[in-house]
Design an enzyme around this catalytic site. Structure first.
Site, PDB file in Angstrom:
ATOM      1  N   LYS A  22      42.610 -81.480   6.984  1.00  0.00           N
ATOM      2  CA  LYS A  22      41.332 -82.087   7.304  1.00  0.00           C
ATOM      3  C   LYS A  22      40.983 -81.757   8.863  1.00  0.00           C
ATOM      4  CE  LYS A  22      40.518 -85.897   4.937  1.00  0.00           C
ATOM      5  NZ  LYS A  22      41.109 -86.981   4.726  1.00  0.00           N
ATOM      6  N   ARG A  92      40.827 -91.270   9.096  1.00  0.00           N
ATOM      7  CA  ARG A  92      41.145 -90.748   7.810  1.00  0.00           C
ATOM      8  C   ARG A  92      42.425 -90.139   7.966  1.00  0.00           C
ATOM      9  NH1 ARG A  92      35.706 -87.548   5.917  1.00  0.00           N
ATOM     10  NH2 ARG A  92      36.526 -88.264   3.742  1.00  0.00           N
ATOM     11  N   GLY A 101      47.419 -90.695  -2.999  1.00  0.00           N
ATOM     12  CA  GLY A 101      48.319 -91.834  -2.788  1.00  0.00           C
ATOM     13  C   GLY A 101      48.429 -92.207  -1.508  1.00  0.00           C
ATOM     14  N   MET A 103      46.836 -93.365   2.187  1.00  0.00           N
ATOM     15  CA  MET A 103      45.490 -94.286   2.828  1.00  0.00           C
ATOM     16  C   MET A 103      44.524 -92.987   3.086  1.00  0.00           C
ATOM     17  SD  MET A 103      44.920 -96.288   6.238  1.00  0.00           S
ATOM     18  CE  MET A 103      43.628 -94.957   6.864  1.00  0.00           C
ATOM     19  N   ARG A 336      37.325 -78.036   2.618  1.00  0.00           N
ATOM     20  CA  ARG A 336      38.775 -77.674   2.222  1.00  0.00           C
ATOM     21  C   ARG A 336      38.532 -76.926   1.154  1.00  0.00           C
ATOM     22  NH1 ARG A 336      40.593 -83.607  -0.073  1.00  0.00           N
ATOM     23  NH2 ARG A 336      38.981 -83.731  -1.614  1.00  0.00           N
ATOM     24  N   HIS A 454      66.499 -85.539 -25.074  1.00  0.00           N
ATOM     25  CA  HIS A 454      66.554 -84.739 -26.026  1.00  0.00           C
ATOM     26  C   HIS A 454      65.272 -84.111 -26.447  1.00  0.00           C
ATOM     27  CE1 HIS A 454      67.067 -82.697 -30.114  1.00  0.00           C
ATOM     28  NE2 HIS A 454      68.186 -82.029 -29.494  1.00  0.00           N
ATOM     29  N   ARG A 560      70.128 -68.492 -27.742  1.00  0.00           N
ATOM     30  CA  ARG A 560      71.077 -69.578 -27.874  1.00  0.00           C
ATOM     31  C   ARG A 560      71.531 -69.544 -29.473  1.00  0.00           C
ATOM     32  NH1 ARG A 560      67.500 -72.906 -24.107  1.00  0.00           N
ATOM     33  NH2 ARG A 560      66.082 -71.764 -25.454  1.00  0.00           N
ATOM     34  N   ARG A 616      73.752 -64.982 -26.446  1.00  0.00           N
ATOM     35  CA  ARG A 616      74.818 -65.833 -26.104  1.00  0.00           C
ATOM     36  C   ARG A 616      75.627 -66.292 -27.226  1.00  0.00           C
ATOM     37  NH1 ARG A 616      73.981 -71.104 -22.882  1.00  0.00           N
ATOM     38  NH2 ARG A 616      73.460 -71.917 -25.035  1.00  0.00           N
ATOM     39  N   GLU A 744      78.250 -70.250 -14.704  1.00  0.00           N
ATOM     40  CA  GLU A 744      77.755 -71.450 -14.865  1.00  0.00           C
ATOM     41  C   GLU A 744      78.823 -72.299 -14.542  1.00  0.00           C
ATOM     42  OE1 GLU A 744      76.479 -72.335 -18.862  1.00  0.00           O
ATOM     43  OE2 GLU A 744      78.025 -70.839 -19.861  1.00  0.00           O
ATOM     44  N   SER A 763      74.356 -63.732 -16.051  1.00  0.00           N
ATOM     45  CA  SER A 763      73.322 -64.493 -16.240  1.00  0.00           C
ATOM     46  C   SER A 763      73.633 -65.924 -15.551  1.00  0.00           C
ATOM     47  CB  SER A 763      72.770 -64.570 -17.524  1.00  0.00           C
ATOM     48  OG  SER A 763      71.564 -65.052 -17.625  1.00  0.00           O
ATOM     49  N   GLY A 765      73.785 -69.528 -15.451  1.00  0.00           N
ATOM     50  CA  GLY A 765      73.371 -70.581 -16.064  1.00  0.00           C
ATOM     51  C   GLY A 765      72.948 -71.855 -15.244  1.00  0.00           C
ATOM     52  N   THR A 766      71.990 -71.915 -14.633  1.00  0.00           N
ATOM     53  CA  THR A 766      71.756 -72.720 -13.393  1.00  0.00           C
ATOM     54  C   THR A 766      71.776 -74.261 -13.971  1.00  0.00           C
ATOM     55  OG1 THR A 766      69.544 -72.171 -13.551  1.00  0.00           O
ATOM     56  CG2 THR A 766      71.013 -71.229 -11.769  1.00  0.00           C
ATOM     57  N   ASN A 767      71.316 -74.442 -15.205  1.00  0.00           N
ATOM     58  CA  ASN A 767      71.505 -75.786 -15.738  1.00  0.00           C
ATOM     59  C   ASN A 767      73.065 -76.327 -15.586  1.00  0.00           C
ATOM     60  OD1 ASN A 767      68.966 -75.591 -16.501  1.00  0.00           O
ATOM     61  ND2 ASN A 767      69.453 -75.585 -18.500  1.00  0.00           N
ATOM     62  N   ASP A 768      73.920 -75.687 -16.226  1.00  0.00           N
ATOM     63  CA  ASP A 768      75.403 -76.196 -15.970  1.00  0.00           C
ATOM     64  C   ASP A 768      75.905 -76.083 -14.511  1.00  0.00           C
ATOM     65  OD1 ASP A 768      75.274 -76.952 -18.867  1.00  0.00           O
ATOM     66  OD2 ASP A 768      76.849 -75.847 -19.286  1.00  0.00           O
ATOM     67  N   CYS A 830      69.018 -67.751 -16.424  1.00  0.00           N
ATOM     68  CA  CYS A 830      68.478 -68.355 -17.687  1.00  0.00           C
ATOM     69  C   CYS A 830      68.637 -69.725 -17.870  1.00  0.00           C
ATOM     70  CB  CYS A 830      69.267 -67.439 -18.722  1.00  0.00           C
ATOM     71  SG  CYS A 830      71.117 -67.792 -19.162  1.00  0.00           S
ATOM     72  N   TYR A 850      66.227 -60.156 -13.125  1.00  0.00           N
ATOM     73  CA  TYR A 850      65.255 -60.807 -13.898  1.00  0.00           C
ATOM     74  C   TYR A 850      65.446 -62.402 -13.962  1.00  0.00           C
ATOM     75  CZ  TYR A 850      69.077 -61.252 -17.469  1.00  0.00           C
ATOM     76  OH  TYR A 850      70.244 -61.629 -18.002  1.00  0.00           O
TER      77      TYR A 850
END
Lengths: 875, 875
Positions: A22, A92, A101, A103, A336, A454, A560, A616, A744, A763, A765-768, A830, A850
């Site tokens: 601003k 402001r 959120g 002020m 803006r 899930h 999977r 996989r 992973e 590949s 497996g960034t979740n695990d 992945c 990729y």
């Protein structure tokens, strides 16, 4: 000494990091010679200093504020608290990016018992003066002092009732004076001290309130959702007031240089005459469309349109502007880059390129990839939605609109869908056995579970709409009906809900499918031109694969296979395999699965039309495939012709203390090589079949999950390679195939140089990998991560946004180690991070080939990959 | 072309890696001019080649064998298969280190239907010739061809019965001839072909059998237990035969240059006249002590003693020698450094230094640290044990001898122990609540569970004897008695067992406590002189701490405070804390725990007499402290004055899918800072108290477990530091204290540079780090790791021996990163690896400051640390 406070006109470079969005824009408009009420900016660094000083504004900053205030008095010719010509200001907040959120605004600051009289005289309008004063007291009490708002409202209502008037505007100056006195009494009672009469005290308290609001809960939640660092802080803008409510030659409003809903290049907005900003919002009077101003005051209108064009050209983007007309004179209060719908964002970007205002690259950088999500799922028809009223609201767990007949079990969902019905699945919560039922449903609604339940995770992966955790929904004890919003719903009743908003509607609301065309297609085309990172998809079935293909997926990065195992026609054979006590028995069961798996893979190869498909091998622990309740075990035992005790023992033997760290992934292939053999055969036979029938040059990619050690990988790799060679020999076919692994497990990352000796691709497996690297499981971490967010230990969810500092270091290490022994190793990701823009940027920078994400995220990933390469060019 | 086969006399450098231990020593004795029957060695590289060639001996190696065989014929003047003067050989395996479980010996190879006649003529002893032949056929069938041994035994028995003789020696030449024919028939029937008459075929088959035996199951198990790499392979020794059984001027035996049981410097051994090696072992005739030889044949005896002295001096160690006397002439068949008891090992090492044969460093290098374990626990009195007979045998889970009155519950154990009884705890299996009862028992015996069961792990940590998984032990249904070996045992009955052997005895066998004195003390003194790595102990209570102190611990590296929480007088307050729904309630419960924890810590500080004590804050997930069965929950609810439902809900809320990766470690302190505050207060108050009362300069070390992130660590560190400062201020005391962390989560290792900015020390928790890095939990991995061992994917247990390749890389990385931001950071290890010699060597090389292990491993660690520094000097 560091400068913490700047006059608008003092600012040389409109640095948003320092002045906030601003403030930077106000300074810039000043520089461009536009009519901006003057004022000064307290920088974001002052905010950071405030927190570093233990939530105190230090003397240095206080001095600088005083100095700038003096200057402002000189500029405006008004004086703070002056009886004759009082300076009034607005205060402001203004962070680098606009942030709901926090002020927002205090208006009319500087008014006190004396200044109000001065204002009355000066404007010859006592009613206006006292109305301004009472508004100020009300705002100050609420926003700065956080007193209870409703008590002030009540006083206002009581006076109106006493005076027999309906609207605020019907109150007289005397009435408002009375209200001011009552407000001051209430303020004293609530605060334990008089309403501050010293405008400087008012100002400092207001500045503190802005700083404080940077750290309130809503701001923190918003920051976490939008990856805004806590360290940034907010600036404060102190601007001299102009008044749109001093008479009929005054007014105020908001305008956009283009239509923010459609993107059309027309001046757009609305305003009210004789009003202050809040009146526009309050909705008591209906604002006029901005076009009307052309008739009411053509000079001002033309001036405004010219300013808008100039700002758009200057800022190279559609502008969202606040303005006030004081006694016939136009003032710009803010500009803006305007927020816009996804649709508008695409149109504006493409139009700006056509108009020669920006380049294709700039157009790409201008669109938030996450915003595209809204365009990638079925939507409610706008008109139909207008007449609908939400009956409940829960977690928007997976975007898209869903409507259909209610059903309560996955089996019924399948039956009804086969009969041609559109169905929505309503469950207490879902489990892996519901997957097929979820897949045939338009959407899933659950009474329990959060954003990572899930239902939510699977639905997002499928691109199916999901609203989760609707606690207002009460199931009957037989789970054959539920009550919601006072109405009982049974199977077959119609229900609609929107996974983007979490809103649930009674009955049927028409939906429209997603497609990529027009400006969307143009932007995607440009994105493909500028990106180097390939985008693949995670897909377990032909339907997903076809969707992803249509969205531009360049291959499947993760199929999977276990999801296929859960399907109703396979699970008996899967279970037969699990309870087998000899290799022969197991092979017999696997022989039943072979033709089904082969068919699955044929479907995938066909859907991807010759593009690469990474399959996989079986990953989850086997206990996921068997029931755990005694009654279910009994039923299954009977079905399988086993004794209850035998089956129960098998189920118990499969129990694990920490299933996440148990017997799964390639550990299954080490113990039961025949599973990997069957899957290899299915992959290669399918590839041969489709290569022949469709004349594609298929290079099957087989991915071994959960590797932790080179010998372990080599053991399974050798089994797979041997079987593959046998199948090729049997068919008298030559075919290249690749065998790679998921990375992973931390040890795989740390020993990637060794593993790459045999693995042809990695590949991530960034979740695990995230779970193992942090040492907490996604299922359990929910319990304590909220505390971590609240205490600012974590600022974002490491499962949604790749932790570049920790997990990322391992990914980088594995990349470098892998390339050290196999320079041409193919690298992908992945995990769910594959569809997250900031994580995609990391993958690009790290040199991966990729990313792979769920079908509905493919366009997002294409755009994010292009942005990454524009920011950090790679060849 | 590589040389795979060497004559003994050809060997220049006795390289054990190439020639195996046996071969290298035979070559060396030849070089020293000692009377060695000549022969040749097929190298370990030939074995490796055999496996690389797909279990085939390639032509090159076959040629070399032929050539060396020809040479040997020239050297001995005998010919393979010659009717007049046949060459007979022994074929023996010989790995780098002696390895039971592999094929040992084939004697008399070269005999066939013609050669046996030649031998008969040559020795003028047909009985001897045919006996040799039948022995050879029998050995060859069994060891080389793996035919069923018992069938040959049966023929022998049948002929003896037919002839009416009791012993083999009473069979005549004709009888033996008949047996040879029957053996050959049986061979043909079993094998499908004639017994090979061509000695070369016999030889190649025997060599293959030796190679094969390198990969048999027993050898694999032994290798895993002793960290012997599979790659090493075995050599084969082919040596011309001499005969100790050609008449009364012949004999054979085994001798040691010193007593292998006591270490005394006396010539020791036994022999039999007119016998072949196997007769000594068979035990039918009683061998004579070697001293007798001095009378029987003083010349040979003196020659032998001289050779023994010379070999001892040459090899700088006590020798274990096999010899044969053929017609009055001494032949040396083998020498090696003799196996010895731990006690003997220490005495011999110290004596050799005294005698000037070796240096202190060589003495240190000569002792296997693991062997010391046997000296560090109570032992059965030798004499008492001689009269005892084991009634059962199970897993030797934690070393030491135990005897006492049987009790079945931890509570009864405590009561009986308080009454002054020595007790042994017998349980189906143990759980955390049994810990106190285990601590007061002489030993623990369980019917279920393996080497890594709760009982086994905890007992090893405590140094309490444990025999686990005794499936022969059948509990009565009320678990108040059990049956073993046909006898019913009740509470109070006497039982003894030995955790080093797994043997269980009826009644009471006297035990003796462990102590470090005499040669043991000398060696420990030398070890301390040469090591730089400090050795601390893991101890949770004063008793363990005192034990460790006596064993030379230089401090406590890990005090697990949760073990204190399980004690009967605390668990109610712990549970009260867990069910608290407000901070106040929780603080009230914690206030009850404070004085108890303070008392614990006072005890530890006193026991360690001012040496450093690292106290780790609460680590396990809270559900470990609550019961899980409905009935137990009901009982506890009543006790606590709660409703069953409330408590049940709390217990359910605490449930985790993967507890290992759940709400534990410092995550508890983040959620409930008041726990960390209470523990801090207890630590600091205890340190102040003991500093004053004992006048020690205590520097408390507070260790935060499970850190994964710098901000997370800093949050808890700040809480701890603030509380510590408050306590110091209250007491008006100045005291240095350190706050550090465990590194047990991969992310902590990867971001150690950041964490070290605030952590003053790191302690590598390699148990958890191994789990997280491999992605498998110890509890669950047992199910599949056996397959990994069988398939040679893993060669050693990563929980017993630190995985230097993977986990070690993370330790090294964390060390380097930690030092990069805090060069003087103190580094230690406190997993079970802290007591494993090979892991200690790794810690030394990586540059850690100390290892911490269970009290009973402290002397082992001291010795291993000295060995590491002698091998890899560090300053």
């Amino acid at each position: 000494m560091k400068q913490f406070v700047y006059q608008f006109k003092e600012v040389q470079k409109p640095d948003k990091n320092l002045f906030g969005g601003k403030g930077a824009n106000l300074a810039e408009m000043t520089k461009l010679g536009m009519p901006v009420p003057q004022g000064f900016i307290i920088t974001t660094e002052a905010c950071t200093q405030y927190y570093n000083d233990g939530r105190k504004i230090n003397d240095d900053i206080l001095d600088q504020i005083s100095k700038k205030l003096k200057e402002l008095e000189a500029i405006t010719g008004k004086k703070f608290g002056d009886v004759n010509n009082p300076l009034l200001v607005s205060v402001r907040s203004g962070a680098r990016v606009s942030m709901p959120g926090m002020m927002d605004t205090i208006l009319n600051l500087g008014l006190n018992d004396e200044a109000v009289e001065g204002l009355a005289r000066l404007t010859n309008n006592p009613r206006f003066a006292y109305d301004s004063y009472r508004r100020f007291i009300q705002m100050f009490s609420d926003v700065v002092m956080q007193q209870e708002k409703s008590k002030y409202e009540r006083i206002l209502d009581e006076v109106k009732e006493k005076k027999g008037v309906e609207f605020d505007k019907d109150l007289s100056a005397e009435d408002l004076k009375e209200i001011v006195n009552l407000f001051k009494d209430l303020y004293k009672k609530s605060q334990g001290e008089d309403f501050p009469q010293d405008p400087k005290v008012q100002l400092i308290e207001a500045v503190k309130a802005v700083f404080r609001s940077w750290d309130n809960e809503r701001a923190n939640v918003y920051r976490r959702m939008h990856d805004i660092p806590y360290e940034w802080g907010t600036a404060v803008n102190v601007q001299s007031m102009v008044f749109g409510n001093m008479g009929d030659d005054c007014g105020t409003g908001v305008a956009f240089s283009r239509n923010p809903a459609t993107g059309e290049n027309v001046f757009y907005g609305e305003y009210l005459m004789n009003a202050q900003g809040e009146d526009v919002v309050a909705g008591i009077r209906t604002p006029l469309p901005i076009a009307t101003l052309k008739e009411q005051n053509p000079d001002v209108y033309n001036q405004f349109v010219e300013i808008a064009k100039k700002l758009e050209k200057h800022n190279k983007d559609m502008q969202d502007m606040e303005f006030t007309i004081e006694k016939g004179k136009l003032y710009m209060l803010q500009t803006r880059n305007g927020k816009r719908t996804a649709k508008a964002a695409l149109k504006i970007a493409v139009d700006l390129v056509k108009e020669g205002l920006i380049t294709e690259k700039e157009a790409i950088m201008m669109i938030d990839p996450k915003q595209l999500d809204a365009l990638l799922h079925p939507q409610f028809d706008d008109k139909a939605l207008k007449n609908a009223k939400a009956i409940a609201e829960a977690l928007p767990a997976s975007p898209g609109a869903a409507c259909g007949k209610i059903c309560f079990t996955a089996d019924r969902a399948k039956e009804m869908a086969q009969d041609g019905d559109k169905v929505v699945l309503v469950r207490l919560e879902t489990s892996p056995e519901d997957i097929e039922g979820m897949a045939v449903s338009q959407g899933v609604l659950t009474a329990r579970g959060g954003m990572t339940s899930h239902a939510a995770v699977v639905a997002r992966g499928m691109g199916t709409a999901c609203v989760a955790g609707c606690s207002a929904l009460k199931f009957a004890s037989d789970e054959k009906s539920f009550t919601l919003n006072g109405k009982v719903y049974k199977e077959g009743d119609l229900l609609s809900f929107d996974g983007s908003t979490g809103k649930i509607y009674d009955g049927l609301i028409k939906t429209e499918p997603a497609k990529i065309s027009g400006e969307f297609a143009t932007i995607m085309e440009w994105a493909d031109k500028y990106r180097v990172l390939q985008v693949r998809t995670n897909a377990d079935n032909p339907k997903d694969a076809e969707n992803a293909f249509a969205f531009g997926a360049e291959g499947i990065g993760l199929c999977r296979t276990e999801h296929m195992f859960f399907e109703a026609d396979r699970i008996p054979a899967v279970r037969e395999m699990i309870v087998s006590s000899t290799v022969e028995e197991r092979k017999r069961a696997l022989d039943k699965l072979l033709p089904m798996q082969r068919k699955d893979f044929i479907g995938l190869y066909k859907a991807m039309k010759g593009r690469p498909v990474t399959i996989r091998f079986l990953d989850p622990p086997l206990h996921e495939f068997v029931p755990h309740e005694d009654q279910e075990i009994k039923d299954l035992a009977k079905e399988m012709g086993l004794s209850f005790e035998t089956l129960k023992r098998t189920v118990e033997d499969l129990h694990e203390f920490n299933p996440m760290m148990g017997h799964r992934g390639l550990r299954l292939a080490v113990t039961y090589p025949e599973i990997a053999q069957m899957q290899t055969r299915a992959v290669i036979e399918a590839a041969i079949a489709v290569s022949k029938s469709e004349n594609y040059n298929i290079i099957p990619e087989i991915m071994i999950p959960l590797t932790c050690d080179i010998k372990e990988f080599k053991y399974v790799r050798d089994i797979v390679a041997k079987e593959a060679e046998e199948v090729l020999k049997e068919n008298n076919v030559k075919m290249t195939y690749k065998i790679g692994t998921m990375i992973e497990i931390p040890r795989a990352a740390v020993t990637a140089d060794q593993i790459a000796q045999y693995a042809e691709f990695f590949s991530f497996g960034t979740n695990d990998l995230t779970q193992m690297t942090y040492g907490f499981s996604r299922d359990d971490a929910g319990k304590f991560l909220d505390v971590y967010y609240a205490k600012k230990i974590f600022e974002s969810d490491p499962f949604a946004r790749l932790d570049q500092n920790g997990v990322g270091r391992l990914v980088k290490m594995a990349t470098d180690l892998g390339k050290s022994t196999r320079p041409d190793i193919k690298l992908g990701i992945c995990g769910e991070h594959g569809g997250d823009p900031s994580s995609i940027e990391f993958c690009h920078k790290t040199g991966l080939n990729y990313v792979s994400c769920s079908p509905f995220r493919v366009p997002i990933a294409r755009l994010a990959a292009a942005q990454a390469n524009i920011k950090f060019p790679r060849n």
